[in-house]
Design an enzyme around this catalytic site. Structure first.
Site, PDB file in Angstrom:
ATOM      1  N   GLU A 124       0.750  -1.290  -0.157  1.00 20.34           N
ATOM      2  CA  GLU A 124      -0.005  -0.123  -0.050  1.00 20.34           C
ATOM      3  C   GLU A 124       0.864   1.349   0.039  1.00 20.34           C
ATOM      4  OE1 GLU A 124      -2.844  -0.621   3.070  1.00 20.34           O
ATOM      5  OE2 GLU A 124      -3.236  -2.702   2.282  1.00 20.34           O
ATOM      6  N   GLU A 140      -7.377   5.191   4.540  1.00 19.11           N
ATOM      7  CA  GLU A 140      -7.315   4.561   3.187  1.00 19.11           C
ATOM      8  C   GLU A 140      -7.274   5.567   2.170  1.00 19.11           C
ATOM      9  OE1 GLU A 140      -7.299   1.031   3.005  1.00 19.11           O
ATOM     10  OE2 GLU A 140      -7.712   0.704   4.983  1.00 19.11           O
ATOM     11  N   HIS A 153      -2.869   3.749   4.651  1.00 17.61           N
ATOM     12  CA  HIS A 153      -3.205   2.630   4.080  1.00 17.61           C
ATOM     13  C   HIS A 153      -3.628   2.648   2.571  1.00 17.61           C
ATOM     14  CE1 HIS A 153      -2.811  -0.634   7.281  1.00 17.61           C
ATOM     15  NE2 HIS A 153      -2.710   0.812   8.090  1.00 17.61           N
TER      16      HIS A 153
END
EC number: 3.4.17.10
Lengths: 506, 486
Positions: free
Chosen positions: B117, B352, B248
């Protein structure tokens, strides 16, 4: 169970990896998937420098005659040739020019050329024999058959190269024979190639020849680079010859700075004149032949003599700048500049010679540098009108002398570290990413960063008269930090040294 | 025949040659001769930020460059080494790097915990350079931030995994390759699972903070913990972090605690005691990231369930929970975000950043554009709520004092200098400071959105009070005896 991943290579277990349309591997995933074997591709110590980032100011590099590392490497590159060489030992010794060159790069290349020569000679002999009659040759063959398999293999090799050579000799317009059919010496070949390039004013000639040699496996890549180097040199001499119409004294190791100071004003000729020289140019073969390419030492000295011509070639702008510095008081400065430039060029050549960089890179690097010099010259001219400050660089000539002195001191260090350099470049070969501009980028990034830092500090340091003092404090701080970082594995030793050096030179 | 070292030599020689020349010429720009070479160097570059993937050496170099440019406000250090020996590098930005100034809150960004990631890793490198640049340009917001915060940036917690992921040929990277560390451990499933303990305590009574008292010993003896995990745990214990974010990829949302459901079901909003401030914090990130906060954005994958996403934020367990009992043989190990909240004072969210975990390099610049305001905005959130010092009557700091907020079942503690920071959404609160051997004190505070309100406590120790009482008693006795003449 749905397999919904778009990426290829999704493994089967992923069918469990999806539940209700949400991937299991969201940040809070369980460790779905086979645990991977721990890899240890990265050296456990982690302390080896990944790059051979030897940050050094320009240094004078003496030819590495006795460096076993280089000898070893070069000989490792010549297996095929060695086979042939062994078998042809006698013949080679006869035709090989009688000197034991310490210079490795020349050694291998010339050796090859002589091999080539030897082979062609042997082939000629064979041809002659065949024309006379086959029986003596057959006898010889039989005798050789009875002897070791080594000879037999030689014949096989010989046959294959023969066909190659035949092909080469028939088709090759560049010709590896002189007009009268005698085989060429190494120098001749270089000379010939150089001449050809002059005449056609086309570098492609060289490329053609080299690629042929490479394809035949007669030379390796590094030797090709070396060849290029040598051809470039001869090219230089040809240019200079035409430009000046007087002969060099090839074997006399004159003192660099002296000769430079004396000769430069006379040798100042614009590029146009050189071009003219081009068109006139037939080379003086006897003279060039005595330019003993085979003796590394002499050649090195030769380079110093020719240095101004190198500069001509690569630094038109620098040259113009030099021209503009005519006054007596700036002569010292001029000298320093020339020394720096020469050393730099030497350095580039050395790098090319040892195959650390390719010739193209060396050339383009020098070209780039020249461009930058042009830029700086322009800026300087503009700035000189308005600029009064000399805080950071109080005594110019002294500083530059200091720098050149320190560069000389670095020579021995450079030699030692070169070994590391070689090793780590090999390590880096395994890096698949292989960004070719990377080390350059890092160095300039660091320099740029330091520059910005100093600028900002100057601006924000209100205590005007304490500036020099702060700089030394800064220096100490940086030294200390750099050392600490090396210990912690944040900086490489070389990087730290370089950074310290940069700061100490301010 | 790569000539990396050679080119480095060359470049520096050339640059220094030009330096020498310029010294002679009296010009002012030692770095400029590199300009010609820089032209060839990078495709996308802006002010020292190169928008391309940094492998480990480049990562290190990038951080060193930032340090070299901003030596006055930066420092590089390492919290330990990965399994394969790469340093877990951190760059710290503050007006007094290397030093915790009493009262100055500590912030951290951690990226690339899952090696594949990659966007977080790169964003943090860009951020370090950006902060340095902006500081030198005099950007007021940044200057204020750096003067009043200690910012720690760890671009990669899993450098080994990244190398594995980045080494894949071509642009399409596998969804899993490089995710875990070199031992195959998913680092975000490797932290002691404190959620479980908390939920148990909730039912049976017990603390919900600072649950790992003998932490260092437990951590060092635990063989299941990866070296990276151990390093981070030590780091969290050593520095009194207040606010943090864990970067992430694979989706586009700002996620906050708790990540695990109480009941064990698959989806369930499981709020922690500080749900209000966490929502605010998560929104502070997402609202500045256009795609993240776009309500009409389609989910990353067609059948993704993003019904829990609100304004680009989500409660972890509401989005998806991995019930612990699914893997009974696994030790209680869980994610870093909740670990922060339950073992220390630090509030951490998980961001994210990208639907694609390892997007093509050309997209990095646009990810930076989308995220740079968010990253700064989130940084500023640290200056909210209430902060101050807990001292004794002599003015000595009381470390490890407890600061509790009425109505919020989560206490924080004071750091070594007695300083504390309590993030709170606007409102009226009663704060109580207490410490063993001291009498607790409660104060009322009205908290705005920002900046943080300063509230100090001077605690009286029991013995002092006893002394006081004794003195009072003696006084009374003296008075009595004088009056009654005995």
């Amino acid at each position: 169970q749905k397999l919904q991943l778009q990426e290829p290579g999704a493994r089967l277990f992923l069918s469990q990896a999806w539940k209700n349309g949400v991937p299991l591997d969201r940040h809070l995933d369980s460790g779905v998937g086979a645990p991977q074997q721990p890899t240890s591709s990265f050296p456990q110590t982690g302390r080896q420098p990944r790059y051979a980032d030897v940050f050094l100011p320009i240094s004078f590099i003496s030819p590495r005659k006795d460096n076993p590392l280089h000898n070893r490497e070069l000989s490792a590159e010549r297996p095929l040739n060695e086979q042939i060489a062994e078998a042809e030992a006698d013949k080679i010794k006869k035709t090989y020019p009688p000197e034991n060159k310490p210079s490795e790069s020349n050694y291998s290349f010339v050796d090859n050329l002589n091999l080539l020569k030897a082979i062609t000679e042997k082939e000629k002999i064979e041809k002659e024999r065949q024309s006379i009659g086959s029986s003596p040759y057959d006898n010889k063959l039989n005798v050789e058959d009875v002897d070791s398999t080594k000879n037999r293999r030689l014949i096989d090799d010989y046959d294959s190269t023969k066909s190659g050579l035949d092909h080469k000799f028939q088709d090759d317009p560049d010709g590896l024979h002189q007009l009268d059919g005698t085989p060429l010496t190494a120098e001749d070949i270089v000379q010939k190639i150089a001449t050809r390039i002059y005449e056609e004013n086309d570098r492609g000639v060289f490329d053609k020849i080299v690629s042929k040699l490479l394809n035949l496996g007669l030379i390796t890549e590094s030797q090709a680079h070396t060849l290029e180097d040598e051809v470039a040199e001869v090219l230089q001499k040809l240019i200079s010859k035409e430009a000046n119409n007087y002969e060099e004294e090839p074997s006399k190791p004159t003192s660099r700075t002296e000769s430079q100071a004396g000769k430069i004003p006379e040798k100042v000729t614009p590029m146009a004149a050189i071009q003219d020289g081009f068109t006139n140019g037939e080379n003086d073969e006897t003279v060039s032949n005595t330019l003993t390419l085979t003796n590394g030492l002499e050649r090195r000295t030769k380079i110093y003599n020719e240095d101004n011509f190198e500069e001509l070639q690569y630094f038109p702008n620098f040259y113009a700048l030099l021209k503009s510095i005519d006054s007596e008081k700036e002569a010292k400065e001029k000298e320093t500049l020339i020394t720096i430039m020469k050393t730099l060029i030497d350095f580039v050549k050395m790098m090319v010679k040892y195959g650390t960089i390719s010739p193209e890179e060396g050339v383009s690097y020098l070209e780039n540098l020249d461009e930058t010099i042009a830029l700086q010259t322009k800026n300087k001219l503009e700035k000189n009108v308005t600029d009064n400050k000399s805080k950071l660089f109080p005594v110019p000539s002294e500083k530059s002398h200091e720098e050149t002195d320190s560069t000389k001191e670095e020579a021995a260090k450079m030699e030692k570290e070169y070994g590391t350099l070689k090793d780590t470049t090999k390590n880096d070969n395994s890096n698949p990413r292989g960004k070719t501009d990377e080390p350059k980028g890092k160095t300039e990034a660091y320099l740029e960063a330091i520059r910005k830092n100093i600028e900002w500090l100057k601006k924000h340091d209100k205590k005007g008269n304490k500036e020099d003092y702060d700089l030394s404090k800064m220096r100490d701080f940086i030294n200390q930090q750099a050392e600490a970082y090396v210990e912690k594995g944040i900086l490489d030793k070389e990087e730290a040294d370089a950074i310290k050096r940069i700061y100490s030179s301010l | 025949m790569a000539g990396r070292g050679g080119r480095a030599l060359l470049a520096l020689c050339g640059a220094l040659a030009a330096c020498g020349w310029l010294l002679g010429a009296g010009a002012q720009e030692p770095g400029a001769p590199a300009a010609g070479m820089r032209r060839r160097r990078r495709l996308q570059q802006e002010d020292g930020i190169s928008f391309e993937y940094h492998r480990y050496p480049e990562l290190r170099e990038a951080l060193v460059s930032v340090w070299l440019q901003c030596t006055a406000i930066s420092r590089i250090y390492t919290v330990g080494r990965s399994f394969e020996g790469r340093e877990l590098l951190v760059i710290e930005l503050s007006d007094n790097p290397g030093v915790h100034e009493p009262g100055e809150p500590e912030f951290k960004y951690i990226g690339n915990m899952h090696g594949n990631e990659a966007v977080g890793r790169e964003l943090l490198i860009f951020l370090a350079q950006y902060l340095c640049n902006e500081y030198q340009k005099g950007n007021e917001t940044i200057v204020k931030l750096i003067h009043n915060t200690r910012i720690h940036i760890m671009p990669s917690l899993n450098p080994d995994g990244f190398e594995k992921a980045a080494s894949q040929p071509g642009e399409l990277k596998d969804w899993f390759v490089g995710r875990s560390n070199a031992q195959g451990i998913d680092l975000n499933r490797n932290f002691p699972d404190l959620d479980r303990i908390v939920y148990a305590n909730e039912k049976e009574g017990g603390p919900n903070n600072h649950l790992l008292k003998n932490l260092k010993k437990i951590v060092d003896q635990n063989t299941k913990l990866a070296p990276e995990t151990k390093a981070v745990i030590h780091w969290i214990m050593d520095i009194p972090f207040v606010l943090s974010a864990n970067l992430h990829g694979g989706d586009l949302v700002a996620n906050y605690p708790y990540d695990e459901t109480r009941s064990g079901s698959a989806h369930e909003y499981s709020s922690c005691p500080d749900d209000a401030i966490f929502q605010s914090l998560a929104r502070a990130y997402s609202s500045f990231n256009p795609p993240m906060s776009d309500p009409n954005r389609p989910p990353c994958r067609k059948n993704d369930d993003d019904s829990s996403f609100v304004d680009g934020t989500t409660n972890g367990a509401a989005w998806y929970s991995v019930p612990g009992d699914m893997y009974p043989e696994e030790e209680l190990l869980d994610g870093m975000q909740d670990f922060n909240y339950l073992s220390s004072n630090c509030f951490e969210i998980t961001v994210e950043l990208s639907c694609e975990k390892f997007p093509p390099e050309e997209t990095l610049k646009s990810y930076w554009e989308d995220n740079k305001d968010s990253l700064i905005s989130y940084l500023e959130q640290i200056h909210r709520g209430v902060k101050g010092f807990v001292r004794d009557l002599q003015g000595n700091p009381i470390a490890n004092a407890t600061i509790s907020v009425e109505g919020i079942d989560h206490d924080i503690t004071s750091a070594k200098d007695g300083d504390y920071w309590r993030l709170l959404v606007p409102g009226n609160y009663k704060l109580t400071a207490s410490a063993p051997g001291y009498l607790a004190i409660t104060k009322k505070v009205a908290v705005p959105y920002s900046p943080a309100v300063g509230v100090d406590f001077e605690l009286e120790s029991f013995s002092e009070r006893k002394e006081e009482e004794k003195e009072e008693l003696m006084e009374w006795w003296k008075m009595m005896s004088e009056t009654l003449n005995f």
